[in-house]
Design a protein around this motif. Structure first.
Motif, PDB file in Angstrom:
ATOM      1  N   LEU A 134       2.654  -5.060   2.591  1.00 62.89           N
ATOM      2  CA  LEU A 134       1.339  -5.056   3.206  1.00 62.89           C
ATOM      3  C   LEU A 134       0.355  -4.433   2.227  1.00 62.89           C
ATOM      4  N   LEU A 135      -0.719  -5.158   1.932  1.00 66.73           N
ATOM      5  CA  LEU A 135      -1.769  -4.691   1.040  1.00 66.73           C
ATOM      6  C   LEU A 135      -2.931  -4.186   1.887  1.00 66.73           C
TER       7      LEU A 135
ATOM      8  N   THR B 168       7.000  -2.012   2.802  1.00 62.91           N
ATOM      9  CA  THR B 168       6.326  -1.516   1.602  1.00 62.91           C
ATOM     10  C   THR B 168       4.817  -1.661   1.784  1.00 62.91           C
ATOM     11  N   PHE B 169       4.090  -0.544   1.651  1.00 60.98           N
ATOM     12  CA  PHE B 169       2.632  -0.548   1.771  1.00 60.98           C
ATOM     13  C   PHE B 169       2.026  -0.240   0.401  1.00 60.98           C
ATOM     14  N   LEU B 170       0.993  -0.996   0.050  1.00 62.06           N
ATOM     15  CA  LEU B 170       0.216  -0.725  -1.162  1.00 62.06           C
ATOM     16  C   LEU B 170      -1.238  -0.573  -0.739  1.00 62.06           C
ATOM     17  N   ILE B 171      -1.776   0.630  -0.885  1.00 59.62           N
ATOM     18  CA  ILE B 171      -3.142   0.914  -0.449  1.00 59.62           C
ATOM     19  C   ILE B 171      -4.054   1.150  -1.639  1.00 59.62           C
ATOM     20  N   VAL B 172      -5.260   0.621  -1.563  1.00 59.12           N
ATOM     21  CA  VAL B 172      -6.302   0.863  -2.550  1.00 59.12           C
ATOM     22  C   VAL B 172      -7.332   1.781  -1.913  1.00 59.12           C
ATOM     23  N   THR B 173      -7.664   2.880  -2.579  1.00 62.90           N
ATOM     24  CA  THR B 173      -8.649   3.812  -2.041  1.00 62.90           C
ATOM     25  C   THR B 173      -9.333   4.574  -3.169  1.00 62.90           C
ATOM     26  N   HIS B 174     -10.551   5.030  -2.881  1.00 62.54           N
ATOM     27  CA  HIS B 174     -11.236   5.938  -3.815  1.00 62.54           C
ATOM     28  C   HIS B 174     -11.260   7.354  -3.242  1.00 62.54           C
ATOM     29  N   ASP B 175     -10.637   7.525  -2.051  1.00 58.21           N
ATOM     30  CA  ASP B 175     -10.621   8.804  -1.350  1.00 58.21           C
ATOM     31  C   ASP B 175      -9.364   9.581  -1.743  1.00 58.21           C
ATOM     32  N   GLN B 176      -9.561  10.668  -2.507  1.00 60.38           N
ATOM     33  CA  GLN B 176      -8.415  11.430  -3.004  1.00 60.38           C
ATOM     34  C   GLN B 176      -7.581  12.018  -1.871  1.00 60.38           C
ATOM     35  N   GLU B 177      -8.238  12.572  -0.847  1.00 65.78           N
ATOM     36  CA  GLU B 177      -7.502  13.178   0.266  1.00 65.78           C
ATOM     37  C   GLU B 177      -6.680  12.133   1.009  1.00 65.78           C
TER      38      GLU B 177
END
Length: 382
Positions: free
Chosen positions: A175-176, A206-215
């Motif tokens: 899951l993207l 399997t999860f692949l997440i894109v984020t700009h949020d460090q926390e």
């Protein structure tokens, strides 16, 4: 350096097993848009059942890297493997991968259950199987009472859950998640992060997440890849990224940190003495990295590891600096003291507010002393 630092979300670390084979493999992947290189020679392995985060500022290449796995973009060169088979050139609808978009992309004219069923109907699954799967998904994301509602009748958090249920209904291998929580308010986003990790472990997907949020990345991920200008800067667990950043870029990008420049004056086993103009006495650091005398290095220390006091420390204590309180930030659970050192630079120290009534024994313009232990910070050479 130890393979695992600090608490971990679960006992799961296939990347430390030389015999383990990644489910997803990026091999020397390059992606150019005209003269612009969005992804620059990335080699990366992501393991089955891993929750993996791509983290970085806007334009660093993280979304492009994910879109190529989903079949939405083609790499300029290199290869991407899923389960040992190349996915390059295969259209998205033929891949065992699903993407949850930031906008959720729900059908406004369909009910919650119809939105979840849509992909299953397109795959022409038997009606009974579709109904059973939809009910399973509604229960999983706790939306059973809202099955007959349409998206405009739901809160932002509920719409996010519908999009998630629709994404996992077809039970993809991967899951993207493209900034999936970006539209939620801070409190709801924090609550949903934990729900997301619990759901991922329950599904074993399997999860692949894109984020700009460090926390967000630190909360949900087993491992994080920090990116900049299309390159991988560091790939490690959240605790390693925070406690053992491999560069000033990662140290500064993740959380809050003080960085002081100096020159390695001497070394005695694992004890390194750094001569820094910001403090009078040499900074002493426990560090087993092979850093030779005369090398320019940067001492990095998190504010919560800096002690602040009115009283000068014992004369025998190393790692001390004198300064004046320039500003104080009250965050609720903590107070952040900005101390301007006598030598010029400003260093931040964080103090926990352990009582309800805030009594400030240290206040603005006070003369104070800062100190820290030898193992509180690290040395960086790049």
């Amino acid at each position: 350096m130890a393979k695992t630092l600090g608490p971990v979300r679960r006992k799961f670390a296939p990347w430390n097993d030389p015999a383990a084979k990644p489910l997803i493999e990026y091999r020397n992947v390059v992606k150019r848009f005209g003269d612009f290189t969005a992804v620059d020679d990335v080699t990366l392995g992501i393991y089955e059942r891993e929750f993996f985060a791509l983290l970085g500022p806007s334009g660093c290449g993280k979304t492009t890297l994910m879109r190529m796995l989903g079949g939405f973009d083609m790499p300029t060169s290199g290869d991407i493997l899923l389960g040992g088979e190349s996915v390059v050139g295969i259209p998205p609808y033929k891949l065992p991968v699903n993407m949850m978009f930031q906008s959720y992309a729900l059908f406004p004219h369909m009910t919650v259950e119809k939105n979840i069923a849509f992909g299953l109907e397109m795959d022409r699954l038997p009606k009974g199987e579709i109904e059973a799967r939809v009910q399973e998904m509604l229960k999983l994301v706790k939306l059973e009472p809202f099955a007959k509602r349409k998206p405009h009748q739901l809160s932002g958090g509920q719409r996010q859950r519908v999009a998630l249920a629709r994404s996992i209904a077809k039970k993809p291998k991967v899951l993207l998640l493209d900034e999936p929580l970006g539209a939620l308010d801070k409190k709801l986003r924090e609550e949903t992060q934990f729900e997301l990790t619990d759901l991922q472990m329950k599904l074993g997907m399997t999860f692949l997440i894109v984020t700009h949020d460090q926390e967000e990345a630190m909360t949900v991920a087993d491992r994080i890849a920090v990116m900049d200008h299309g390159k991988l800067i560091q790939v490690a667990t959240p605790s390693e990224i925070y406690e053992q950043p491999n560069s000033r870029y990662v140290a500064d990008f993740i959380g809050d940190i003080n960085i002081l420049e100096g020159t390695v004056a001497a070394r005695d086993g694992t004890l390194v003495r750094l001569a820094a103009s910001a403090v009078q006495a040499p900074i002493e650091v426990e560090d087993d990295a092979p850093i030779a005398a005369g090398t320019t290095a940067w001492f990095a220390i998190r504010p919560e590891k800096v002690r602040i006091s009115h009283d000068p420390p014992p004369a025998t204590l190393s790692n001390v600096a004198a300064g004046t309180v320039w500003d104080i930030g009250y965050i609720g659970d903590t107070s952040i003291y900005h101390v301007k050192l006598d030598s010029g630079p400003t260093v931040r120290a964080t103090v926990a507010n352990t009582s309800r009534l805030i009594d400030r024994p240290i206040t603005w313009d006070d003369k104070v002393w800062l100190s820290w232990s030898r193992d509180a910070g690290i040395l960086l050479t790049k």
